[in-house]
Design an enzyme around this catalytic site. Structure first.
Site, PDB file in Angstrom:
ATOM      1  N   ASP A   1      46.228  45.470  24.986  1.00 34.03           N
ATOM      2  CA  ASP A   1      45.043  46.326  24.314  1.00 34.03           C
ATOM      3  C   ASP A   1      45.301  47.717  24.013  1.00 34.03           C
ATOM      4  O   ASP A   1      46.286  48.374  24.640  1.00 34.03           O
ATOM      5  CB  ASP A   1      44.041  46.084  25.124  1.00 34.03           C
ATOM      6  CG  ASP A   1      43.326  44.834  25.070  1.00 34.03           C
ATOM      7  OD1 ASP A   1      43.581  43.978  24.305  1.00 34.03           O
ATOM      8  OD2 ASP A   1      42.732  44.574  26.109  1.00 34.03           O
TER       9      ASP A   1
ATOM     10  N   ARG B   1      42.685  43.780  34.738  1.00 33.83           N
ATOM     11  CA  ARG B   1      41.810  45.004  34.875  1.00 33.83           C
ATOM     12  C   ARG B   1      40.631  44.574  35.540  1.00 33.83           C
ATOM     13  O   ARG B   1      39.861  45.460  36.377  1.00 33.83           O
ATOM     14  CB  ARG B   1      41.346  45.516  33.497  1.00 33.83           C
ATOM     15  CG  ARG B   1      42.545  46.123  32.693  1.00 33.83           C
ATOM     16  CD  ARG B   1      42.435  46.403  31.396  1.00 33.83           C
ATOM     17  NE  ARG B   1      41.430  47.309  30.940  1.00 33.83           N
ATOM     18  CZ  ARG B   1      40.797  47.443  29.785  1.00 33.83           C
ATOM     19  NH1 ARG B   1      41.198  46.992  28.572  1.00 33.83           N
ATOM     20  NH2 ARG B   1      39.526  48.329  29.767  1.00 33.83           N
TER      21      ARG B   1
ATOM     22  N   ARG C   1      49.899  40.225  24.045  1.00 30.00           N
ATOM     23  CA  ARG C   1      49.017  41.358  23.215  1.00 30.00           C
ATOM     24  C   ARG C   1      48.690  42.195  24.331  1.00 30.00           C
ATOM     25  O   ARG C   1      48.119  41.874  25.465  1.00 30.00           O
ATOM     26  CB  ARG C   1      48.095  40.759  22.690  1.00 30.00           C
ATOM     27  CG  ARG C   1      48.305  39.947  21.647  1.00 30.00           C
ATOM     28  CD  ARG C   1      47.247  39.382  20.979  1.00 30.00           C
ATOM     29  NE  ARG C   1      47.387  38.044  20.259  1.00 30.00           N
ATOM     30  CZ  ARG C   1      46.603  37.118  19.365  1.00 30.00           C
ATOM     31  NH1 ARG C   1      45.325  37.506  19.748  1.00 30.00           N
ATOM     32  NH2 ARG C   1      46.731  36.426  18.495  1.00 30.00           N
TER      33      ARG C   1
END
Length: 244
Positions: A52, A197, A50
């Site tokens: 974001d 991140r 997945r």
């Protein structure tokens, strides 16, 4: 019934992420809608991972089972004629019926892009993290090597992650600089929620001189999220490749 694997590229700017949701535009939903038009029946696809909202993909993969009569080499052409311009099917291949894009994956490669310049770029605002302060690339490269190997990365996982096991192995972490663009390439057997991140945000703090490269080892060992850097913005992140 055939099993098909898709190679997908997309610009995540105007998506709420990969996974289909009750509200909001998603990559999965757009591809499933296009497949339904081609196959004439509903199809559910399984992505390798997945992404974001705002995150891009150069090499996402997905798999599905369907009664599709289109020759496999024509599937990208058929889907791309229907899909919106911010998604492209780069390739399709027929795979064993047991293949699952997520569970068969051995690892992933991510790229994080930083625009390091005193002045912002309107053209890169959706595709890179703008950092106006000078960054020490050498220190960022040094710090990156402390992430390599097998560690418990729970200090590099955002709240909301539901995994029980936060141990991951990173095989590669390289930092490159070319004409104001810094690229962080990370390859590993798996990644926690927002892990890349947070690594990127931590390396930016190293580049600014706020974290010493040698402190990375201790930060990882502590497992304390607050000791790592901030979570870098979504628009700088790209899913580069899924490894099988």
């Amino acid at each position: 019934m055939r099993s098909i694997k898709l190679l997908i590229e997309y610009d995540g700017t105007h998506f709420c992420g990969w996974q289909r949701q009750v509200e909001g535009r998603t990559v999965q939903e757009e591809i499933e809608k296009a497949l339904e038009k081609v196959i004439k029946e509903p199809v559910k696809i399984h992505g390798a991972g997945r992404t974001d909202a705002g995150v891009h993909a150069l090499g996402q993969t997905a798999s599905f089972h369907a009664n599709i009569t289109v020759p496999v080499d024509k599937i990208p052409i058929a889907l791309n004629s229907i899909l919106p311009e911010d998604i492209s099917i780069l390739g399709a291949s027929e795979v064993d019926e047991s293949f699952h894009a997520r569970y068969a994956a051995k690892g992933k490669k991510y790229i994080y892009q930083i625009y390091n310049s005193p002045l912002r770029s309107p053209l890169l605002r959706n595709y890179a993290y703008f950092v106006p302060q000078p960054l020490d690339i050498g220190k960022m490269q040094e710090a990156g090597q402390y992430f390599l190997g097998t560690h418990d990365f729970k200090g590099f996982m955002a709240s909301g992650g539901s995994v029980q096991d936060s141990i991951r192995t990173l095989y590669k972490l390289d930092v490159y600089f070319h004409e104001k663009i810094i690229k962080i390439e990370v390859e590993g057997n798996g990644f926690l929620y927002n892990m890349v991140r947070i690594i990127a945000g931590t390396l930016v703090e190293v580049g600014k001189g706020k974290i010493d490269p040698k402190d990375i080892k201790q930060i990882i060992a502590s497992g304390i999220r607050d000791l790592a850097g901030p979570t870098a913005p979504a628009q700088g992140l790209y899913l580069g490749e899924v490894i099988y």
